[in-house]
Design a protein around this motif. Structure first.
Motif, PDB file in Angstrom:
ATOM      1  N   TYR A   1       0.831  -1.193   0.000  1.00  0.00           N
ATOM      2  CA  TYR A   1       0.000   0.000   0.000  1.00  0.00           C
ATOM      3  C   TYR A   1       0.871   1.252   0.000  1.00  0.00           C
ATOM      4  O   TYR A   1       1.959   1.273   0.580  1.00  0.00           O
ATOM      5  CB  TYR A   1      -0.922   0.010   1.212  1.00  0.00           C
TER       6      TYR A   1
ATOM      7  N   ALA B   1      -3.699  -0.188  10.318  1.00  0.00           N
ATOM      8  CA  ALA B   1      -2.962   1.073  10.167  1.00  0.00           C
ATOM      9  C   ALA B   1      -3.898   2.262  10.367  1.00  0.00           C
ATOM     10  O   ALA B   1      -4.164   3.034   9.445  1.00  0.00           O
ATOM     11  CB  ALA B   1      -2.299   1.134   8.798  1.00  0.00           C
TER      12      ALA B   1
ATOM     13  N   CYS C   1      -6.402   6.301   7.643  1.00  0.00           N
ATOM     14  CA  CYS C   1      -5.321   6.467   8.621  1.00  0.00           C
ATOM     15  C   CYS C   1      -5.215   7.933   9.024  1.00  0.00           C
ATOM     16  O   CYS C   1      -5.195   8.824   8.179  1.00  0.00           O
ATOM     17  CB  CYS C   1      -3.998   5.989   8.031  1.00  0.00           C
TER      18      CYS C   1
ATOM     19  N   PHE D   1       4.047   0.633   7.900  1.00  0.00           N
ATOM     20  CA  PHE D   1       2.838  -0.192   7.898  1.00  0.00           C
ATOM     21  C   PHE D   1       2.982  -1.397   6.971  1.00  0.00           C
ATOM     22  O   PHE D   1       2.473  -2.482   7.283  1.00  0.00           O
ATOM     23  CB  PHE D   1       1.631   0.652   7.505  1.00  0.00           C
TER      24      PHE D   1
ATOM     25  N   TYR E   1      -3.095   4.586   2.526  1.00  0.00           N
ATOM     26  CA  TYR E   1      -3.356   4.650   3.968  1.00  0.00           C
ATOM     27  C   TYR E   1      -4.182   5.880   4.333  1.00  0.00           C
ATOM     28  O   TYR E   1      -5.128   5.797   5.126  1.00  0.00           O
ATOM     29  CB  TYR E   1      -2.034   4.633   4.744  1.00  0.00           C
TER      30      TYR E   1
ATOM     31  N   PRO F   1      -4.813  -0.531   5.476  1.00  0.00           N
ATOM     32  CA  PRO F   1      -5.621   0.643   5.811  1.00  0.00           C
ATOM     33  C   PRO F   1      -6.894   0.222   6.525  1.00  0.00           C
ATOM     34  O   PRO F   1      -7.458  -0.841   6.237  1.00  0.00           O
ATOM     35  CB  PRO F   1      -5.934   1.266   4.434  1.00  0.00           C
TER      36      PRO F   1
END
Length: 528
Positions: free
Chosen positions: A271, A410, A281, A511, A276, A518
């Motif tokens: 990702y 995350a 996030c 992450f 994210y 996410p």
């Protein structure tokens, strides 16, 4: 990174007498407090109060810069390019950071006098279009042909391949790895970007060669196999895909079966920072301000805490510069702000971690304006003292980062901005705290104000070699970015760019390393 923006509107004002408005949306950009310039326009849609524009805008995205956008909607009444003679239906001003952090954002349209444009709204949708996926390979082999009587060293070469008029041709070695003295080698897992490997096309052919390695460079081919990333994705770590390793010189023999069997699997789950952010996030921003005596009496113009009649000092400039970028990525825009190194009323005990609003139960300030107000109000109430200890505030933020990591998703990343004028007193404790924090979803930005010797800060910003704690434990990654404020001469844009440029990669790499997705995957297309 590039972001594609799509535009739609609802309930536009009807400016035409015998038909409905014919809307068009123009996008204007302002990145450096200069004048707005037109970036592009959508098509005009006839007789429509709820347009969904087909034309999309592709914009280069920079996390470390405040990219101001203005969407202006007009009712087109003539064939001239000039929009000043067309009816104005409303506008929206925002930043690109606000758009990508929301992924889809609907806001009311406003007239030039900032009053609502009827019931009109505009919706901006953002989508990342850059392919930054990475293929994670696991390859092993069984019963490879024995080539020498002595020591056997086998290596694996991965080629990118492409089609031309003659068929498959090698386009260069992309990866080589050696395993010593083993007919059943297990090569270390490795990663290659999809852009480099196959231009993002998982159906494009690739070739894997296995050799008996010689230090002279004249390696003996054991065999090869051809595959695609799509085919390798059918395998898993437990049950990998199988490929016969074929030596073309031996394949003509009737009794020949293969020169061994290779097993491969890969997953493509890498990702990006925007994945994210668009997936929910939150970037949690904490500010720590140095109130040690070396700053000087705040009432004296020579003090670093002295606020000029124009409302300026280097502490405020650093807060505004970094905070204005970060605040777009925190939906609540509530920022905890702490001071260190001062004596506090009424006991006048020295504290190395106190809320500047003097409310331990709720140290949050509303927006960057709230941070500035809290700083201004607390300054006259303190006695600047010492020493300069960083570890208490680092450990404080790390405590929250550690709790966030336990959520196994995350959802939160923490950024600590420390603004200081001097040499760190608790260097050993600070080194240990940073090394510990390197294993948490956390980054540290240090802005040095004034003219002090900042060599210790530069040591913490371990760009060349990972920081080591006094115990010998080494940081898992570099999470500290230090800049001296004096290098930027009141250039707030350049300061923000310098301290924040590395943050997107720090967020995404952390992450991904922990295989954390996410939080709102339905907002993010899972990488294939």
């Amino acid at each position: 990174m590039e972001v594609e923006l799509s535009i739609s509107c609802e309930n536009l004002m009807d400016m035409d007498v015998f038909s409905k408005s014919d809307p068009l949306c123009a996008l204007y950009i302002n990145t450096s407090d200069s004048q707005w310039y037109e970036f592009g326009r959508t098509e005009m849609i006839l007789n429509c109060l709820n347009p969904k524009f087909a034309k999309r805008f592709v914009i280069d995205y920079y996390f470390e810069t405040v990219q101001r956008l203005k969407f202006c909607v007009y009712d087109i009444d003539n064939d001239t390019y000039d929009l000043s003679d067309d009816d104005f239906l409303g506008e929206l001003e925002c930043t690109l950071g606000q758009v990508v952090s929301n992924k889809q954002m609907t806001r009311p349209l406003l007239l030039k006098n900032r009053r609502p444009a009827g019931r009109g709204t505009i919706t901006i949708c953002a989508e990342e279009i850059t392919d930054t996926r990475v293929a994670n390979f696991e390859v092993s082999a069984r019963r490879l042909d024995k080539k020498d009587r002595g020591t056997h060293i086998y290596h694996q070469v991965l080629h990118r391949r492409a089609l031309n008029s003659r068929g498959l041709v090698t386009h260069g070695n992309l990866f080589m790895q050696v395993v010593y003295n083993n007919l059943n080698p297990i090569w270390r897992p490795f990663r290659i970007s999809l852009r480099t490997l196959c231009g993002g096309d998982v159906e494009k052919p690739i070739k894997v060669d296995c050799y008996d390695h010689h230090s002279s460079g004249s390696h003996d081919l054991i065999g090869s196999f051809k595959t695609t990333l799509a085919e390798m994705q059918t395998g898993t770590h437990i049950s990998p895909a199988e490929f016969e390793c074929i030596n073309p010189k031996k394949s003509m023999k009737k009794s020949y079966k293969n020169s061994g069997v290779c097993f491969g699997s890969l997953y493509i789950v890498e990702y990006t920072f925007l994945d994210y952010i668009m997936g929910g996030c939150q970037i949690n921003f904490t500010i720590a301000i140095d109130f040690t005596g070396s700053n000087g009496d705040p009432g004296s113009p020579q003090s670093l805490h002295y606020i000029s009649p124009e409302g300026y000092n280097e502490y405020l400039a650093a807060i505004w510069s970094v905070g204005n970028v970060i605040q777009d990525y925190d939906s609540k825009k509530m920022f905890p702000v702490f001071g260190f190194g001062a004596q506090l009323p009424p006991s006048w005990q020295v504290s190395h971690e106190f809320p500047v609003n003097f409310n331990p139960a709720n140290p949050f300030c509303s927006g960057i304006e709230g941070v500035v107000d809290a700083y201004r109000h607390c300054l006259p109430q303190l006695k600047l003292w010492g020493p300069t200890n960083f570890s208490p505030i680092i450990n404080h933020v790390a405590c929250f980062a550690r709790q966030a990591l336990q959520q196994h998703v995350a959802s939160n990343y923490f950024v600590l901005l420390i603004i200081t004028d001097g040499v760190i007193t608790d260097m050993d404790h600070t080194r240990a705290a940073i090394v510990e924090a390197s294993r948490l979803p956390m980054s540290i930005i240090i802005v040095g104000v004034g003219g002090a010797d900042f060599s210790a800060m530069e040591f913490l910003d371990s760009d060349d070699k990972l920081l080591q704690a006094p115990s010998g434990v080494v940081a898992s990654r570099d999470i500290v970015q230090f800049v001296p404020f004096r290098n930027f001469q009141r250039n707030s844009v350049a300061l923000a760019q310098s301290v924040l440029a590395e943050l997107p990669d720090q967020v995404a790499s952390f992450f991904n390393a922990y295989k954390l997705k996410p939080p709102n995957l339905f907002n993010v297309p899972e990488p294939s």
